[in-house]
Scaffold this motif. Structure first.
Motif, PDB file in Angstrom:
ATOM      1  N   GLU A  21      17.952  16.452   1.102  1.00  0.00           N
ATOM      2  CA  GLU A  21      17.919  15.290   1.980  1.00  0.00           C
ATOM      3  C   GLU A  21      16.514  15.137   2.533  1.00  0.00           C
ATOM      4  O   GLU A  21      15.773  16.118   2.662  1.00  0.00           O
ATOM      5  CB  GLU A  21      18.942  15.384   3.100  1.00  0.00           C
ATOM      6  CG  GLU A  21      18.735  16.498   4.066  1.00  0.00           C
ATOM      7  CD  GLU A  21      19.836  16.591   5.119  1.00  0.00           C
ATOM      8  OE1 GLU A  21      19.563  17.196   6.162  1.00  0.00           O
ATOM      9  OE2 GLU A  21      20.951  16.086   4.900  1.00  0.00           O
ATOM     10  N   PHE A  22      16.166  13.915   2.811  1.00  0.00           N
ATOM     11  CA  PHE A  22      14.865  13.639   3.401  1.00  0.00           C
ATOM     12  C   PHE A  22      14.935  13.919   4.894  1.00  0.00           C
ATOM     13  O   PHE A  22      15.907  13.579   5.552  1.00  0.00           O
ATOM     14  CB  PHE A  22      14.455  12.183   3.142  1.00  0.00           C
ATOM     15  CG  PHE A  22      14.087  11.948   1.706  1.00  0.00           C
ATOM     16  CD1 PHE A  22      12.791  12.167   1.262  1.00  0.00           C
ATOM     17  CD2 PHE A  22      15.040  11.527   0.802  1.00  0.00           C
ATOM     18  CE1 PHE A  22      12.458  11.971  -0.064  1.00  0.00           C
ATOM     19  CE2 PHE A  22      14.716  11.327  -0.527  1.00  0.00           C
ATOM     20  CZ  PHE A  22      13.414  11.547  -0.962  1.00  0.00           C
ATOM     21  N   LYS A  23      13.886  14.542   5.411  1.00  0.00           N
ATOM     22  CA  LYS A  23      13.817  14.874   6.830  1.00  0.00           C
ATOM     23  C   LYS A  23      13.312  13.691   7.654  1.00  0.00           C
ATOM     24  O   LYS A  23      13.519  13.654   8.866  1.00  0.00           O
ATOM     25  CB  LYS A  23      12.908  16.084   7.028  1.00  0.00           C
ATOM     26  CG  LYS A  23      13.504  17.352   6.414  1.00  0.00           C
ATOM     27  CD  LYS A  23      12.512  18.459   6.162  1.00  0.00           C
ATOM     28  CE  LYS A  23      11.833  18.980   7.373  1.00  0.00           C
ATOM     29  NZ  LYS A  23      10.985  20.165   7.073  1.00  0.00           N
ATOM     30  N   LYS A  24      12.668  12.750   6.989  1.00  0.00           N
ATOM     31  CA  LYS A  24      12.156  11.548   7.637  1.00  0.00           C
ATOM     32  C   LYS A  24      11.996  10.480   6.557  1.00  0.00           C
ATOM     33  O   LYS A  24      11.955  10.805   5.363  1.00  0.00           O
ATOM     34  CB  LYS A  24      10.829  11.830   8.334  1.00  0.00           C
ATOM     35  CG  LYS A  24       9.711  12.253   7.397  1.00  0.00           C
ATOM     36  CD  LYS A  24       8.440  12.584   8.158  1.00  0.00           C
ATOM     37  CE  LYS A  24       7.319  12.986   7.201  1.00  0.00           C
ATOM     38  NZ  LYS A  24       6.114  13.362   7.914  1.00  0.00           N
ATOM     39  N   PRO A  25      11.920   9.210   6.941  1.00  0.00           N
ATOM     40  CA  PRO A  25      11.707   8.160   5.937  1.00  0.00           C
ATOM     41  C   PRO A  25      10.420   8.438   5.155  1.00  0.00           C
ATOM     42  O   PRO A  25       9.381   8.769   5.734  1.00  0.00           O
ATOM     43  CB  PRO A  25      11.589   6.884   6.772  1.00  0.00           C
ATOM     44  CG  PRO A  25      12.337   7.192   8.026  1.00  0.00           C
ATOM     45  CD  PRO A  25      12.098   8.655   8.282  1.00  0.00           C
ATOM     46  N   PHE A  55      19.443  10.002  -1.498  1.00  0.00           N
ATOM     47  CA  PHE A  55      18.306   9.108  -1.684  1.00  0.00           C
ATOM     48  C   PHE A  55      18.053   8.237  -0.453  1.00  0.00           C
ATOM     49  O   PHE A  55      17.176   7.390  -0.448  1.00  0.00           O
ATOM     50  CB  PHE A  55      18.585   8.215  -2.903  1.00  0.00           C
ATOM     51  CG  PHE A  55      17.372   7.760  -3.641  1.00  0.00           C
ATOM     52  CD1 PHE A  55      16.590   8.656  -4.338  1.00  0.00           C
ATOM     53  CD2 PHE A  55      17.023   6.424  -3.658  1.00  0.00           C
ATOM     54  CE1 PHE A  55      15.471   8.232  -5.032  1.00  0.00           C
ATOM     55  CE2 PHE A  55      15.904   5.988  -4.358  1.00  0.00           C
ATOM     56  CZ  PHE A  55      15.133   6.895  -5.046  1.00  0.00           C
ATOM     57  N   GLY A  56      18.825   8.451   0.624  1.00  0.00           N
ATOM     58  CA  GLY A  56      18.771   7.595   1.800  1.00  0.00           C
ATOM     59  C   GLY A  56      17.455   7.570   2.538  1.00  0.00           C
ATOM     60  O   GLY A  56      17.172   6.611   3.255  1.00  0.00           O
ATOM     61  N   LEU A  83      23.140  10.022  -4.047  1.00  0.00           N
ATOM     62  CA  LEU A  83      23.814   9.369  -2.922  1.00  0.00           C
ATOM     63  C   LEU A  83      22.990   8.173  -2.488  1.00  0.00           C
ATOM     64  O   LEU A  83      21.815   8.310  -2.141  1.00  0.00           O
ATOM     65  CB  LEU A  83      23.972  10.328  -1.748  1.00  0.00           C
ATOM     66  CG  LEU A  83      24.990  11.426  -1.941  1.00  0.00           C
ATOM     67  CD1 LEU A  83      24.926  12.412  -0.781  1.00  0.00           C
ATOM     68  CD2 LEU A  83      26.377  10.842  -2.051  1.00  0.00           C
ATOM     69  N   LEU A  84      23.616   7.006  -2.499  1.00  0.00           N
ATOM     70  CA  LEU A  84      22.938   5.751  -2.183  1.00  0.00           C
ATOM     71  C   LEU A  84      23.613   5.087  -0.993  1.00  0.00           C
ATOM     72  O   LEU A  84      24.796   5.313  -0.743  1.00  0.00           O
ATOM     73  CB  LEU A  84      22.977   4.839  -3.409  1.00  0.00           C
ATOM     74  CG  LEU A  84      22.367   5.471  -4.673  1.00  0.00           C
ATOM     75  CD1 LEU A  84      22.864   4.792  -5.919  1.00  0.00           C
ATOM     76  CD2 LEU A  84      20.859   5.448  -4.582  1.00  0.00           C
ATOM     77  N   THR A 110      28.251   6.364  -3.308  1.00  0.00           N
ATOM     78  CA  THR A 110      28.032   6.019  -1.903  1.00  0.00           C
ATOM     79  C   THR A 110      28.694   7.027  -0.972  1.00  0.00           C
ATOM     80  O   THR A 110      28.446   6.996   0.228  1.00  0.00           O
ATOM     81  CB  THR A 110      28.560   4.607  -1.577  1.00  0.00           C
ATOM     82  OG1 THR A 110      29.925   4.523  -1.947  1.00  0.00           O
ATOM     83  CG2 THR A 110      27.742   3.536  -2.312  1.00  0.00           C
ATOM     84  N   LYS A 111      29.528   7.926  -1.519  1.00  0.00           N
ATOM     85  CA  LYS A 111      30.194   8.951  -0.703  1.00  0.00           C
ATOM     86  C   LYS A 111      29.860  10.336  -1.241  1.00  0.00           C
ATOM     87  O   LYS A 111      30.016  10.608  -2.438  1.00  0.00           O
ATOM     88  CB  LYS A 111      31.714   8.756  -0.732  1.00  0.00           C
ATOM     89  CG  LYS A 111      32.168   7.474  -0.089  1.00  0.00           C
ATOM     90  CD  LYS A 111      33.671   7.347  -0.163  1.00  0.00           C
ATOM     91  CE  LYS A 111      34.111   6.016   0.438  1.00  0.00           C
ATOM     92  NZ  LYS A 111      35.526   5.783   0.219  1.00  0.00           N
TER      93      LYS A 111
END
Length: 129
Positions: A21-25, A55-56, A83-84, A110-111
């Motif tokens: 997961e990304f920690k920030k944009p 990918f959020g 994950l989108l 998406t889930k």
């Protein structure tokens, strides 16, 4: 549990699935994509993984970075569930993968639960071979 992280991304392995997961944009530049791939390789420790890729946190993803990821981002992967945050993006990703037929199976979701279930199914099928 194996973990690896940098300024903008975190990877960890839990119950046989590699998560990120990304920690920030984050902007998907060539430099950032190279760092993501290197960090994923570190987390994978030379073993192929089933990756649940959230990918959020990507703000944009330029063509040079996409091309680099397409060419060099397949190592140490059995399958990748992305994950989108929208059904439209999920439709686009899944249509694209049907047409392009990537080396590593890839599917958009998406889930998280659906993504993990697909990865576990892929893992189970590969173990039967």
């Amino acid at each position: 549990m194996k973990e690896a992280e940098n300024d903008f991304m975190k990877f960890w392995i839990e119950d046989g699935i590699l998560y990120s997961e990304f920690k920030k944009p984050t902007v998907g530049t060539l430099e950032n994509i190279k760092a993501i791939i290197a960090l994923r390789h570190e987390a994978s420790a030379g073993e192929k993984q089933y990756w649940c890729y959230d990918f959020g946190g990507i703000k944009t993803f330029d063509k040079v970075a996409r091309d680099y990821a397409d060419e060099y981002g397949q190592d140490y992967l059995h399958a990748c569930a992305v994950l989108l945050n929208s059904h439209i993006t999920k439709f686009i990703v899944n249509t694209f993968t049907l047409l392009k037929k990537p080396v590593v199976p890839l599917k958009g979701f998406t889930k998280r639960e659906d993504a993990v279930n697909w990865l576990l199914e892929m893992k189970s099928n590969n173990e039967k071979l």
